[in-house]
Design a protein around this motif. Sequence first.
Motif, PDB file in Angstrom:
ATOM      1  N   LYS A  13       0.818  -1.223   0.000  1.00  0.00           N
ATOM      2  CA  LYS A  13       0.000   0.000   0.000  1.00  0.00           C
ATOM      3  C   LYS A  13       0.843   1.259   0.000  1.00  0.00           C
ATOM      4  O   LYS A  13       0.380   2.330  -0.395  1.00  0.00           O
ATOM      5  CB  LYS A  13      -0.957  -0.029   1.188  1.00  0.00           C
ATOM      6  CG  LYS A  13      -1.997  -1.131   1.080  1.00  0.00           C
ATOM      7  CD  LYS A  13      -2.916  -1.185   2.281  1.00  0.00           C
ATOM      8  CE  LYS A  13      -3.911  -2.336   2.149  1.00  0.00           C
ATOM      9  NZ  LYS A  13      -4.768  -2.481   3.352  1.00  0.00           N
ATOM     10  N   GLN A  14       2.098   1.155   0.432  1.00  0.00           N
ATOM     11  CA  GLN A  14       2.972   2.326   0.415  1.00  0.00           C
ATOM     12  C   GLN A  14       3.382   2.700  -1.010  1.00  0.00           C
ATOM     13  O   GLN A  14       3.847   3.814  -1.248  1.00  0.00           O
ATOM     14  CB  GLN A  14       4.229   2.044   1.247  1.00  0.00           C
ATOM     15  CG  GLN A  14       3.945   1.884   2.741  1.00  0.00           C
ATOM     16  CD  GLN A  14       5.193   1.557   3.526  1.00  0.00           C
ATOM     17  OE1 GLN A  14       6.167   1.036   2.971  1.00  0.00           O
ATOM     18  NE2 GLN A  14       5.183   1.866   4.804  1.00  0.00           N
ATOM     19  N   GLU A  45       7.553   2.087 -16.759  1.00  0.00           N
ATOM     20  CA  GLU A  45       7.926   0.727 -17.171  1.00  0.00           C
ATOM     21  C   GLU A  45       9.282   0.283 -16.656  1.00  0.00           C
ATOM     22  O   GLU A  45       9.602  -0.893 -16.702  1.00  0.00           O
ATOM     23  CB  GLU A  45       7.956   0.652 -18.699  1.00  0.00           C
ATOM     24  CG  GLU A  45       6.584   0.780 -19.331  1.00  0.00           C
ATOM     25  CD  GLU A  45       6.640   0.420 -20.809  1.00  0.00           C
ATOM     26  OE1 GLU A  45       6.082  -0.632 -21.165  1.00  0.00           O
ATOM     27  OE2 GLU A  45       7.237   1.176 -21.584  1.00  0.00           O
ATOM     28  N   ASN A  46      10.075   1.191 -16.181  1.00  0.00           N
ATOM     29  CA  ASN A  46      11.478   0.871 -15.901  1.00  0.00           C
ATOM     30  C   ASN A  46      11.726   0.490 -14.452  1.00  0.00           C
ATOM     31  O   ASN A  46      12.640   0.988 -13.810  1.00  0.00           O
ATOM     32  CB  ASN A  46      12.363   2.058 -16.297  1.00  0.00           C
ATOM     33  CG  ASN A  46      12.234   2.389 -17.770  1.00  0.00           C
ATOM     34  OD1 ASN A  46      12.181   1.486 -18.590  1.00  0.00           O
ATOM     35  ND2 ASN A  46      12.172   3.666 -18.096  1.00  0.00           N
ATOM     36  N   THR A  47      10.874  -0.374 -13.929  1.00  0.00           N
ATOM     37  CA  THR A  47      11.086  -0.870 -12.571  1.00  0.00           C
ATOM     38  C   THR A  47      10.906  -2.377 -12.567  1.00  0.00           C
ATOM     39  O   THR A  47      10.264  -2.942 -13.441  1.00  0.00           O
ATOM     40  CB  THR A  47      10.090  -0.238 -11.576  1.00  0.00           C
ATOM     41  OG1 THR A  47       8.749  -0.492 -12.020  1.00  0.00           O
ATOM     42  CG2 THR A  47      10.305   1.258 -11.452  1.00  0.00           C
ATOM     43  N   SER A  48      11.465  -3.034 -11.585  1.00  0.00           N
ATOM     44  CA  SER A  48      11.361  -4.481 -11.440  1.00  0.00           C
ATOM     45  C   SER A  48      10.501  -4.793 -10.225  1.00  0.00           C
ATOM     46  O   SER A  48      10.261  -3.918  -9.388  1.00  0.00           O
ATOM     47  CB  SER A  48      12.752  -5.095 -11.273  1.00  0.00           C
ATOM     48  OG  SER A  48      13.378  -4.579 -10.105  1.00  0.00           O
ATOM     49  N   ASN A  83      10.640   1.532  -5.267  1.00  0.00           N
ATOM     50  CA  ASN A  83      10.235   2.863  -5.733  1.00  0.00           C
ATOM     51  C   ASN A  83       9.154   2.816  -6.806  1.00  0.00           C
ATOM     52  O   ASN A  83       8.721   3.862  -7.282  1.00  0.00           O
ATOM     53  CB  ASN A  83      11.456   3.609  -6.280  1.00  0.00           C
ATOM     54  CG  ASN A  83      12.481   3.891  -5.206  1.00  0.00           C
ATOM     55  OD1 ASN A  83      12.131   4.280  -4.095  1.00  0.00           O
ATOM     56  ND2 ASN A  83      13.756   3.677  -5.528  1.00  0.00           N
ATOM     57  N   GLU A  84       8.730   1.619  -7.218  1.00  0.00           N
ATOM     58  CA  GLU A  84       7.693   1.570  -8.241  1.00  0.00           C
ATOM     59  C   GLU A  84       6.381   2.096  -7.676  1.00  0.00           C
ATOM     60  O   GLU A  84       6.100   1.996  -6.480  1.00  0.00           O
ATOM     61  CB  GLU A  84       7.534   0.157  -8.797  1.00  0.00           C
ATOM     62  CG  GLU A  84       7.019  -0.870  -7.829  1.00  0.00           C
ATOM     63  CD  GLU A  84       6.874  -2.239  -8.477  1.00  0.00           C
ATOM     64  OE1 GLU A  84       7.418  -2.452  -9.577  1.00  0.00           O
ATOM     65  OE2 GLU A  84       6.209  -3.100  -7.883  1.00  0.00           O
ATOM     66  N   ALA A  86      -0.385  -2.078 -20.508  1.00  0.00           N
ATOM     67  CA  ALA A  86      -0.392  -1.675 -19.108  1.00  0.00           C
ATOM     68  C   ALA A  86      -0.127  -2.859 -18.199  1.00  0.00           C
ATOM     69  O   ALA A  86      -0.822  -3.867 -18.253  1.00  0.00           O
ATOM     70  CB  ALA A  86      -1.737  -1.043 -18.761  1.00  0.00           C
ATOM     71  N   GLU A  87       0.868  -2.726 -17.337  1.00  0.00           N
ATOM     72  CA  GLU A  87       1.094  -3.737 -16.310  1.00  0.00           C
ATOM     73  C   GLU A  87       0.109  -3.482 -15.174  1.00  0.00           C
ATOM     74  O   GLU A  87       0.042  -2.371 -14.633  1.00  0.00           O
ATOM     75  CB  GLU A  87       2.528  -3.668 -15.790  1.00  0.00           C
ATOM     76  CG  GLU A  87       2.848  -4.768 -14.794  1.00  0.00           C
ATOM     77  CD  GLU A  87       4.310  -4.797 -14.374  1.00  0.00           C
ATOM     78  OE1 GLU A  87       4.592  -5.380 -13.306  1.00  0.00           O
ATOM     79  OE2 GLU A  87       5.155  -4.247 -15.108  1.00  0.00           O
TER      80      GLU A  87
END
Length: 365
Positions: free
Chosen positions: A47-48, A254-257, A262-263, A294-295
């Motif tokens: 939730k954060q 899009e550039n997060t795993s 931080n996503e 869209a993810e």
Amino acid sequence: MAPSFNDGDSLFNFVVKDGNGVKGLVDMGLTEVPGRYIQPPHHRINKQQVAGSLEKVTIDLSELDGPNHEQVVKSIVHASETLGFFQVVNHGVPLELLESLKVAAHEFFGQPAEKKAAYLKGVSPSPLVRYGTSFVPEIEKALEWKDYISMTFTNDADALDFWPNGCKEVALEYVKTSSQMVQRLLQALIGNLGVKLEDSRFQELTGFNMVNMNFYPPCPNPDLTVGVGRHSDAGMLTVLLQDGIGGLYVKQGENTSPDDQNEVWIEIPPTHGALVINVGDSLQILSNGRYKSAEHRVRTTDIESRVSVPIFNAPLPKAKIGPFPEVVTRDGVARYKEVVYEEYLKNYFEKSLDGKKSLDFASTV
């Protein structure tokens, strides 16, 4: 006899093979989530990481026919280039039908297990209909807290002959009344790329439709589970009817795993009378990455059962999908190779849901 929830095989047989689904577990008075459903921490919805909700990207499709046509197209394009999600109102699908769809979904999943199990893979009277649970439970390490009935549209007669009684009429009407809207959205998006398609090619890229009814029973430990894991859809556009409970999240950027703290995820709030539209992988490939599939994912709740009803619009199985030549010429590079859609889909279903990794199958970089 009740299954031993500590016995993975017994649980799997009860839920998956026997067709009891997650609802079967809940109906037995489950008070805690079995281990098979507990997601690893990086797949749970933190939730954060949720930053507000997407309330401003609501597009009035009735204005496509008026003086604001160009502005509406710009709004559709902008949403498809950025988040890959938007909501539409005045879309031409009767609001009474949308309410009937929610009722029909609850009624289908409220049936005894044996009624639903008649549509399990391998015993269903038609390959056009399949009842199941989770995504690909045979290969998933952690199962999704979801049951579904999937109905592939070929023609009206097949739908009325093979789709389940009690929901076939409303599901068929939903597909038919939303079809024109989907066609217009795709014509606007493809036209904006400077691409002109022959009718036969347009039909090849948009000729497949499948409607699902998804059911998310209340979960005793919602923070440990997901209704649907993080993924993008494989097709062109998805049309989604939500009920009033909510729980749909889309990732911003899009550039997060999955393990990136931080996503940022944005909730798509239920809006009465609205339909949610999202871009799929096929449209991202055809647009050479300009439009973003869209993810997204779905959380569970401990309050009450939730239903949703998506229509997946996609290319025909034998269709070839690759970046439009006009777009490649303009971009100077093809970011994806040409693939046959059914091969892309085969790869898509061979793995557990894992963000947008399905696009790697067609990527050239």
